[in-house]
Design a protein around this motif. Structure first.
Motif, PDB file in Angstrom:
ATOM      1  N   ARG A   1      -5.726   5.808   1.300  1.00  0.00           N
ATOM      2  CA  ARG A   1      -7.199   5.801   1.200  1.00  0.00           C
ATOM      3  C   ARG A   1      -7.644   5.322  -0.186  1.00  0.00           C
ATOM      4  O   ARG A   1      -8.578   4.521  -0.308  1.00  0.00           O
ATOM      5  CB  ARG A   1      -7.744   7.203   1.475  1.00  0.00           C
ATOM      6  N   TYR A   2      -6.971   5.815  -1.212  1.00  0.00           N
ATOM      7  CA  TYR A   2      -7.349   5.448  -2.576  1.00  0.00           C
ATOM      8  C   TYR A   2      -7.081   3.968  -2.832  1.00  0.00           C
ATOM      9  O   TYR A   2      -7.896   3.268  -3.445  1.00  0.00           O
ATOM     10  CB  TYR A   2      -6.585   6.313  -3.575  1.00  0.00           C
ATOM     11  N   ALA A   3      -5.928   3.479  -2.354  1.00  0.00           N
ATOM     12  CA  ALA A   3      -5.566   2.079  -2.588  1.00  0.00           C
ATOM     13  C   ALA A   3      -6.523   1.115  -1.906  1.00  0.00           C
ATOM     14  O   ALA A   3      -6.743  -0.002  -2.391  1.00  0.00           O
ATOM     15  CB  ALA A   3      -4.136   1.827  -2.103  1.00  0.00           C
ATOM     16  N   LEU A   4      -7.113   1.522  -0.787  1.00  0.00           N
ATOM     17  CA  LEU A   4      -7.999   0.632  -0.025  1.00  0.00           C
ATOM     18  C   LEU A   4      -9.457   0.709  -0.473  1.00  0.00           C
ATOM     19  O   LEU A   4     -10.289  -0.056   0.031  1.00  0.00           O
ATOM     20  CB  LEU A   4      -7.901   0.956   1.467  1.00  0.00           C
ATOM     21  N   GLN A   5      -9.767   1.607  -1.392  1.00  0.00           N
ATOM     22  CA  GLN A   5     -11.160   1.739  -1.843  1.00  0.00           C
ATOM     23  C   GLN A   5     -11.777   0.431  -2.327  1.00  0.00           C
ATOM     24  O   GLN A   5     -12.927   0.138  -1.990  1.00  0.00           O
ATOM     25  CB  GLN A   5     -11.264   2.807  -2.934  1.00  0.00           C
ATOM     26  N   PRO A   6     -11.049  -0.405  -3.102  1.00  0.00           N
ATOM     27  CA  PRO A   6     -11.675  -1.651  -3.569  1.00  0.00           C
ATOM     28  C   PRO A   6     -12.071  -2.606  -2.450  1.00  0.00           C
ATOM     29  O   PRO A   6     -12.888  -3.507  -2.673  1.00  0.00           O
ATOM     30  CB  PRO A   6     -10.575  -2.269  -4.459  1.00  0.00           C
ATOM     31  N   TRP A   7     -11.500  -2.412  -1.258  1.00  0.00           N
ATOM     32  CA  TRP A   7     -11.791  -3.330  -0.144  1.00  0.00           C
ATOM     33  C   TRP A   7     -12.688  -2.703   0.921  1.00  0.00           C
ATOM     34  O   TRP A   7     -12.955  -3.331   1.946  1.00  0.00           O
ATOM     35  CB  TRP A   7     -10.476  -3.789   0.487  1.00  0.00           C
ATOM     36  N   GLN A   8     -13.152  -1.487   0.693  1.00  0.00           N
ATOM     37  CA  GLN A   8     -13.945  -0.795   1.706  1.00  0.00           C
ATOM     38  C   GLN A   8     -15.193  -1.583   2.090  1.00  0.00           C
ATOM     39  O   GLN A   8     -15.594  -1.609   3.260  1.00  0.00           O
ATOM     40  CB  GLN A   8     -14.349   0.602   1.204  1.00  0.00           C
TER      41      GLN A   8
END
Length: 212
Positions: A90-97
């Motif tokens: 979840r944290y790693a995908l935050q920049p692409w949300q």
């Protein structure tokens, strides 16, 4: 669905590639620190020495510097890399949300996982996200899921309303991505099943619950 052909490599080739890739990545992060936060610190010190600018300006510059260093630290190691694979994803995908139509299906609880395995999964995930986001046509959905039983299973499934973008296919058929897949299989003793259709890609990573 047809299965695609992957480039093959020996375990020695994969370990050399992984070591070289990690060394290049660490060098990139070190350069980012030298050319970013350290330069900002130098400018802030000079500003304080010359007493140029007001207190609020200095506080704002320090806040930006803190954020930059925090982001670099998170890139070097996920803040959830020792706790939970779902949280790390979840944290790693935050920049692409805001840029990708993510459909996350992640459990709240997950078996204990090794830091190396989490780092490898996150490395693969962020590389794929960057490749998808760089394309001119975003997918209409991208499913990212985890299932803990009977084996640990991580599925990545981006789908497009039109045929798959050529630049994404080039990334997914290239040596770097295929070595990512094979390194995962080697280090986790797991397996990756890869299928594709004209408008959809799917990778299913499985590894034993006894590892971690």
């Amino acid at each position: 669905m047809p299965s695609s052909t992957r480039l093959s490599a020996t375990p020695t080739d994969l370990l050399r590639w992984w070591h070289r890739r990690q060394a290049q990545w660490l060098n990139h992060q070190a350069e980012a620190i030298r050319n970013g936060p350290l330069q900002d610190l130098l400018a802030l010190r000079r500003q304080l020495e010359l007493q140029a600018g007001d207190r609020q300006t200095c506080l704002g510059a320090m806040e930006q510097l803190y954020t930059a260093l925090e982001n670099l630290g998170d890139q070097l190691s996920s803040p959830y890399g020792q706790d939970s694979l779902p949280l790390a994803i979840r944290y790693a995908l935050q920049p692409w949300q805001d840029r990708l139509p993510l459909q996350l299906d992640l459990p709240n609880a997950w078996p204990v996982e090794g830091e190396a395995e989490i780092a490898l999964v996150i490395s693969m995930l962020t590389k794929l996200a960057a490749a998808i986001a760089a394309g001119p046509d975003p997918p209409d959905h991208w499913g990212v899921s985890l299932c803990p039983r009977p084996e640990k299973q991580h599925t990545l499934q981006p789908g497009y309303p039109t045929p798959l973008p050529p630049q994404l296919l080039r990334v997914c058929q290239g040596q770097d991505w295929n070595y990512h897949l094979q390194t995962f299989e080697l280090l986790t003793q797991g397996h990756i099943h890869h299928h594709h259709q004209p408008d959809q890609l799917c990778w299913r990573l499985t590894w034993s619950s006894t590892h971690g």
